[in-house]
Design a protein around this motif. Structure first.
Motif, mmCIF file in Angstrom:
data_model
loop_
_atom_site.group_PDB
_atom_site.id
_atom_site.type_symbol
_atom_site.label_atom_id
_atom_site.label_comp_id
_atom_site.label_asym_id
_atom_site.label_seq_id
_atom_site.Cartn_x
_atom_site.Cartn_y
_atom_site.Cartn_z
ATOM 1 N N ARG A 100 74.517 93.326 57.234
ATOM 2 C CA ARG A 100 73.206 93.368 56.622
ATOM 3 C C ARG A 100 71.798 93.993 57.267
ATOM 4 N NH1 ARG A 100 76.542 89.536 55.237
ATOM 5 N NH2 ARG A 100 76.483 88.493 53.015
ATOM 6 N N GLY A 101 71.961 93.830 58.594
ATOM 7 C CA GLY A 101 70.904 94.649 59.471
ATOM 8 C C GLY A 101 71.322 96.131 59.889
ATOM 9 N N ALA A 102 72.356 96.481 59.654
ATOM 10 C CA ALA A 102 72.906 97.855 60.032
ATOM 11 C C ALA A 102 72.514 99.010 59.121
ATOM 12 C CB ALA A 102 74.126 97.614 60.560
ATOM 13 N N ARG A 103 72.224 99.816 59.467
ATOM 14 C CA ARG A 103 72.199 101.271 58.373
ATOM 15 C C ARG A 103 73.546 101.662 57.909
ATOM 16 N NH1 ARG A 103 68.470 102.391 62.325
ATOM 17 N NH2 ARG A 103 66.365 102.955 61.734
ATOM 18 N N ARG A 104 74.485 101.736 58.738
ATOM 19 C CA ARG A 104 75.863 102.144 58.181
ATOM 20 C C ARG A 104 77.074 101.696 59.238
ATOM 21 N NH1 ARG A 104 74.928 108.581 58.028
ATOM 22 N NH2 ARG A 104 72.758 107.493 57.803
ATOM 23 N N LEU A 105 78.189 101.669 58.598
ATOM 24 C CA LEU A 105 79.350 101.357 59.424
ATOM 25 C C LEU A 105 79.518 102.349 60.296
ATOM 26 C CD1 LEU A 105 82.525 99.444 58.499
ATOM 27 C CD2 LEU A 105 82.911 101.733 59.031
ATOM 28 N N VAL A 106 80.079 102.313 61.602
ATOM 29 C CA VAL A 106 80.475 103.188 62.579
ATOM 30 C C VAL A 106 81.882 103.085 62.818
ATOM 31 C CG1 VAL A 106 79.962 103.847 64.875
ATOM 32 C CG2 VAL A 106 78.134 103.130 63.697
ATOM 33 N N PHE A 107 82.799 103.835 62.460
ATOM 34 C CA PHE A 107 83.965 103.664 62.278
ATOM 35 C C PHE A 107 84.620 104.074 63.662
ATOM 36 C CE2 PHE A 107 88.335 104.838 60.751
ATOM 37 C CZ PHE A 107 88.878 103.622 60.423
ATOM 38 N N ALA A 108 84.794 105.536 63.661
ATOM 39 C CA ALA A 108 85.593 106.265 64.917
ATOM 40 C C ALA A 108 85.088 107.392 64.968
ATOM 41 C CB ALA A 108 87.229 106.062 64.559
ATOM 42 N N ASP A 109 85.517 108.173 65.927
ATOM 43 C CA ASP A 109 85.233 109.620 66.184
ATOM 44 C C ASP A 109 86.513 110.128 66.863
ATOM 45 O OD1 ASP A 109 84.017 111.931 65.705
ATOM 46 O OD2 ASP A 109 82.678 111.970 67.428
ATOM 47 N N GLY A 110 86.850 111.413 66.936
ATOM 48 C CA GLY A 110 87.798 111.869 67.893
ATOM 49 C C GLY A 110 89.190 112.310 66.769
ATOM 50 N N PRO A 167 74.291 95.378 66.290
ATOM 51 C CA PRO A 167 73.646 94.026 66.759
ATOM 52 C C PRO A 167 72.262 94.399 66.715
ATOM 53 C CG PRO A 167 75.463 94.348 68.220
ATOM 54 C CD PRO A 167 75.046 95.554 67.684
ATOM 55 N N PRO A 168 71.340 93.355 66.122
ATOM 56 C CA PRO A 168 70.121 93.483 66.303
ATOM 57 C C PRO A 168 69.271 93.765 67.961
ATOM 58 C CG PRO A 168 70.747 91.615 64.800
ATOM 59 C CD PRO A 168 71.809 91.985 65.551
ATOM 60 N N GLN A 169 68.678 94.550 68.110
ATOM 61 C CA GLN A 169 67.994 94.965 69.225
ATOM 62 C C GLN A 169 69.108 94.982 70.320
ATOM 63 O OE1 GLN A 169 64.713 95.237 69.459
ATOM 64 N NE2 GLN A 169 64.664 94.644 67.174
ATOM 65 N N ASN A 170 70.400 95.501 69.870
ATOM 66 C CA ASN A 170 71.369 95.626 70.942
ATOM 67 C C ASN A 170 71.675 94.604 71.619
ATOM 68 O OD1 ASN A 170 71.457 98.397 69.989
ATOM 69 N ND2 ASN A 170 70.332 99.359 71.676
ATOM 70 N N ARG A 171 71.572 93.261 70.924
ATOM 71 C CA ARG A 171 72.074 92.059 71.797
ATOM 72 C C ARG A 171 73.587 92.053 71.968
ATOM 73 N NH1 ARG A 171 74.580 89.271 68.363
ATOM 74 N NH2 ARG A 171 74.083 88.810 66.119
ATOM 75 N N ASP A 172 74.091 91.085 72.772
ATOM 76 C CA ASP A 172 75.417 91.078 72.776
ATOM 77 C C ASP A 172 75.984 90.309 71.633
ATOM 78 O OD1 ASP A 172 75.461 92.067 75.363
ATOM 79 O OD2 ASP A 172 75.836 90.297 76.540
#
Length: 266
Positions: A100-110, A167-172
């Motif tokens: 809900r707080g992210a812009r988009r799903l980060v799936f994979a690369d390569g 995660p918000p504010q790059n928290r763990d």
């Protein structure tokens, strides 16, 4: 109307008698049989109570069985027959609040057929914006590290994260967030089927090895998801602690040697 002796009364006489009774205070006609006023009052109270309860029953929400996010994730992951299907399953998974707080799903690369699969922790700001893992300063350092041992995401490495949302504010990430996304990661590894894994950072080690303490775990070959796995320091840590690059260089040489052994005939 009849008189007490059964004779019919004149209409005018009957009306006069009724008016006289009203003047005397009579306000109710009595029936031939006795009326139980206590029973009438009790029935009225019961009917009123039923009328009040009926709207409440109609408005009461229907209770649904609690959903187990981990079980649902496992079912969705098992049903994914290829990487596009897995990505679609992850995009449709709504139980992780990070989404809900992210812009988009980060799936994979390569390269999805690569022998080396790198598993990072979670996207940061740059990854959230671009939708690919390891594209910020830490990602640029990772690319240089891989290039030092003749590897690249363009030709020979596949990269993903434990969590696909920032995660918000790059928290763990919290344990429950890792638990519900772990089935997707395991299915991701199974579909790519790399020869070995490079597990980058504490969160990744916690997810795939069940252990933390990356400074102790790094450089020691172990096994994860049925294949050789090498824990390594996260490039973001190396940006903060440049002296630790010496240990990471040793780990990269170990990775290069392991790949060479896998390529050796026999």
């Amino acid at each position: 109307m009849e008189s007490e002796d059964g004779m019919a009364l004149d209409w005018h006489v009957a009306r006069a008698l009724l008016e006289w009774q009203l003047e005397m205070g009579v306000d109710e006609a009595l029936a031939e049989a006795p009326v139980d006023r206590f029973a009438v009052e009790a029935a009225a109270r019961e009917a009123a109570a039923q009328r009040e309860a009926a709207p409440a029953r109609a408005a009461a929400p229907v209770r649904q069985a609690a959903v187990d996010p981990v079980a649902e994730a496992e079912a969705l992951a098992r049903a994914a027959v290829d990487l596009p299907a897995l990505r679609a399953a992850m995009e449709g998974f709504d139980h992780c609040q990070l989404k809900r707080g992210a812009r988009r799903l980060v799936f994979a690369d390569g390269v999805a057929t690569a022998r080396v699969m790198v598993v990072g922790e979670a996207p940061g700001r740059d990854e959230d914006i671009e939708g690919r893992p390891f594209v910020g300063r830490a990602g640029q350092l990772l690319d240089r590290m891989l290039a030092a041992v003749q590897l690249s995401r363009a030709e020979s490495v596949y990269i993903t994260n434990v969590l696909p949302w920032r995660p918000p504010q790059n928290r763990d990430p919290r344990p429950e967030e890792i638990a519900m996304m772990l089935p997707f990661l395991r299915r991701h590894i199974a579909l790519v089927d790399p020869a070995l894994l490079v597990i980058v950072g504490n969160i990744s080690c916690q997810a795939l090895l069940g252990r933390r303490g990356i400074t102790r775990l790094r450089g020691q070959w172990t096994e994860a998801e049925g294949r050789p796995a090498l824990p390594m320091l996260h490039p973001a840590y190396l940006l903060r602690q440049p002296l630790a690059k010496r240990e990471s260089w040793a780990d990269l040489l170990s990775l290069k040697a392991r790949l060479r052994d896998l390529s050796a005939p026999g």
